[in-house]
Write a protein that holds these residues in place. Sequence first.
Motif, PDB file in Angstrom:
ATOM      1  N   ALA A  94       0.831  -1.214   0.000  1.00 53.54           N
ATOM      2  CA  ALA A  94       0.000   0.000   0.000  1.00 53.54           C
ATOM      3  C   ALA A  94       0.857   1.252   0.000  1.00 53.54           C
ATOM      4  O   ALA A  94       0.341   2.352   0.167  1.00 53.54           O
ATOM      5  CB  ALA A  94      -0.929   0.002   1.211  1.00 53.54           C
ATOM      6  N   SER A  95       2.149   1.091  -0.199  1.00 54.64           N
ATOM      7  CA  SER A  95       3.060   2.240  -0.250  1.00 54.64           C
ATOM      8  C   SER A  95       3.198   2.738  -1.690  1.00 54.64           C
ATOM      9  O   SER A  95       3.687   1.991  -2.557  1.00 54.64           O
ATOM     10  CB  SER A  95       4.443   1.844   0.271  1.00 54.64           C
ATOM     11  N   PRO A  96       2.791   3.972  -1.988  1.00 52.17           N
ATOM     12  CA  PRO A  96       2.967   4.503  -3.340  1.00 52.17           C
ATOM     13  C   PRO A  96       4.433   4.480  -3.785  1.00 52.17           C
ATOM     14  O   PRO A  96       4.727   4.226  -4.960  1.00 52.17           O
ATOM     15  CB  PRO A  96       2.438   5.936  -3.231  1.00 52.17           C
ATOM     16  N   ARG A  97       5.347   4.731  -2.865  1.00 49.07           N
ATOM     17  CA  ARG A  97       6.777   4.721  -3.215  1.00 49.07           C
ATOM     18  C   ARG A  97       7.204   3.331  -3.692  1.00 49.07           C
ATOM     19  O   ARG A  97       7.879   3.190  -4.724  1.00 49.07           O
ATOM     20  CB  ARG A  97       7.625   5.130  -2.014  1.00 49.07           C
ATOM     21  N   LEU A  98       6.784   2.308  -2.950  1.00 50.19           N
ATOM     22  CA  LEU A  98       7.165   0.949  -3.319  1.00 50.19           C
ATOM     23  C   LEU A  98       6.445   0.480  -4.575  1.00 50.19           C
ATOM     24  O   LEU A  98       6.989  -0.305  -5.356  1.00 50.19           O
ATOM     25  CB  LEU A  98       6.893  -0.004  -2.152  1.00 50.19           C
ATOM     26  N   GLN A  99       5.218   0.942  -4.777  1.00 51.57           N
ATOM     27  CA  GLN A  99       4.520   0.620  -6.021  1.00 51.57           C
ATOM     28  C   GLN A  99       5.332   1.078  -7.230  1.00 51.57           C
ATOM     29  O   GLN A  99       5.438   0.366  -8.236  1.00 51.57           O
ATOM     30  CB  GLN A  99       3.130   1.266  -6.039  1.00 51.57           C
ATOM     31  N   LYS A 100       5.919   2.255  -7.121  1.00 50.03           N
ATOM     32  CA  LYS A 100       6.771   2.761  -8.205  1.00 50.03           C
ATOM     33  C   LYS A 100       8.077   1.986  -8.278  1.00 50.03           C
ATOM     34  O   LYS A 100       8.575   1.661  -9.361  1.00 50.03           O
ATOM     35  CB  LYS A 100       7.047   4.252  -7.998  1.00 50.03           C
ATOM     36  N   LEU A 101       8.651   1.680  -7.126  1.00 52.59           N
ATOM     37  CA  LEU A 101       9.945   1.007  -7.078  1.00 52.59           C
ATOM     38  C   LEU A 101       9.886  -0.363  -7.747  1.00 52.59           C
ATOM     39  O   LEU A 101      10.820  -0.758  -8.458  1.00 52.59           O
ATOM     40  CB  LEU A 101      10.398   0.858  -5.623  1.00 52.59           C
ATOM     41  N   ILE A 102       8.803  -1.102  -7.534  1.00 50.40           N
ATOM     42  CA  ILE A 102       8.692  -2.451  -8.095  1.00 50.40           C
ATOM     43  C   ILE A 102       7.986  -2.445  -9.457  1.00 50.40           C
ATOM     44  O   ILE A 102       7.711  -3.514 -10.017  1.00 50.40           O
ATOM     45  CB  ILE A 102       7.961  -3.398  -7.125  1.00 50.40           C
ATOM     46  N   HIS A 103       7.677  -1.245  -9.965  1.00 53.80           N
ATOM     47  CA  HIS A 103       7.057  -1.068 -11.283  1.00 53.80           C
ATOM     48  C   HIS A 103       5.664  -1.678 -11.377  1.00 53.80           C
ATOM     49  O   HIS A 103       5.213  -2.063 -12.449  1.00 53.80           O
ATOM     50  CB  HIS A 103       7.946  -1.645 -12.398  1.00 53.80           C
TER      51      HIS A 103
END
Length: 276
Positions: A94-103
């Motif tokens: 649910a982390s927007p940052r991690l959503q971007k990090l893992i594509h």
Amino acid sequence: MFGKKVRKRSVETVLKEIELLVNQYGVKELHIIDDIFNVDLARAKQICDEIVNRGIKVKIAFPNGLRADMMDRELIQKLKKAGCYSTIYAIETASPRLQKLIHKNLDLEKTKQVIEWTYQEGIIPQAFAMLGFPSETLEEMESTIEYTVNSKLLRCWFFTVVVYPRTELLEIAKRSYPDFNFSNYDWFDLRYWSDVPFYYRATGINTFKIQRNAYRRFYLRPQIILKLFWKYPKNITFLWGIYWGLRATFTSVYRLEEWYRAMKMYLKRKLKFSLR
């Protein structure tokens, strides 16, 4: 791992296979493993319509996950009419940052809405979540747990992240933990889970404890227990789920993970006995 190209079978081919399974072999329940079944909404809706139009009586589940933010309510309604009783959405984090990090770039707000629609239309909404991405903070793990608990999900699996060799995730891990000795990392301890999560090894933070807390907070709620028994079909999948749920709950509540894992390793080593 699989690339970005999609080869879609025609609607007619899919329906012929379903008819063969149901009419000739007596199959009463289909588990569709295609995790991008809804990447083409028009095709997915047509398959549902044809199941209804041809009078095919079969229960349908999606145990491998669907792309939640590509769903719409019409498809959910059509899935219900076609016989779907359960679907899983792969949320991961649910982390927007991690959503971007893992594509992954999942639309988290749309996903929560889709989960609610799924529940309202009478399909059991379930999810996969992951804890312990390289560079993930405790606050980000907490946000994932909160997201699932505050949604209409009826079941959720909380996996610990496995870092595989020759992947971008490994490069992220190397940048995140430059002092970690990757030369001693056990690359053979690799499945879709790990006996000792990478995050635990790299940070010293007890990922099992966080996972235990997630399961306890999600499942030890009276409304969830009652809804699961009320809504879920009483079949072998349900019984298997009860087994895993009880095992996860009791090992979590009574902190038996280390004992269970030690016993499993002993049996595998000494008796060559395989425990799942």
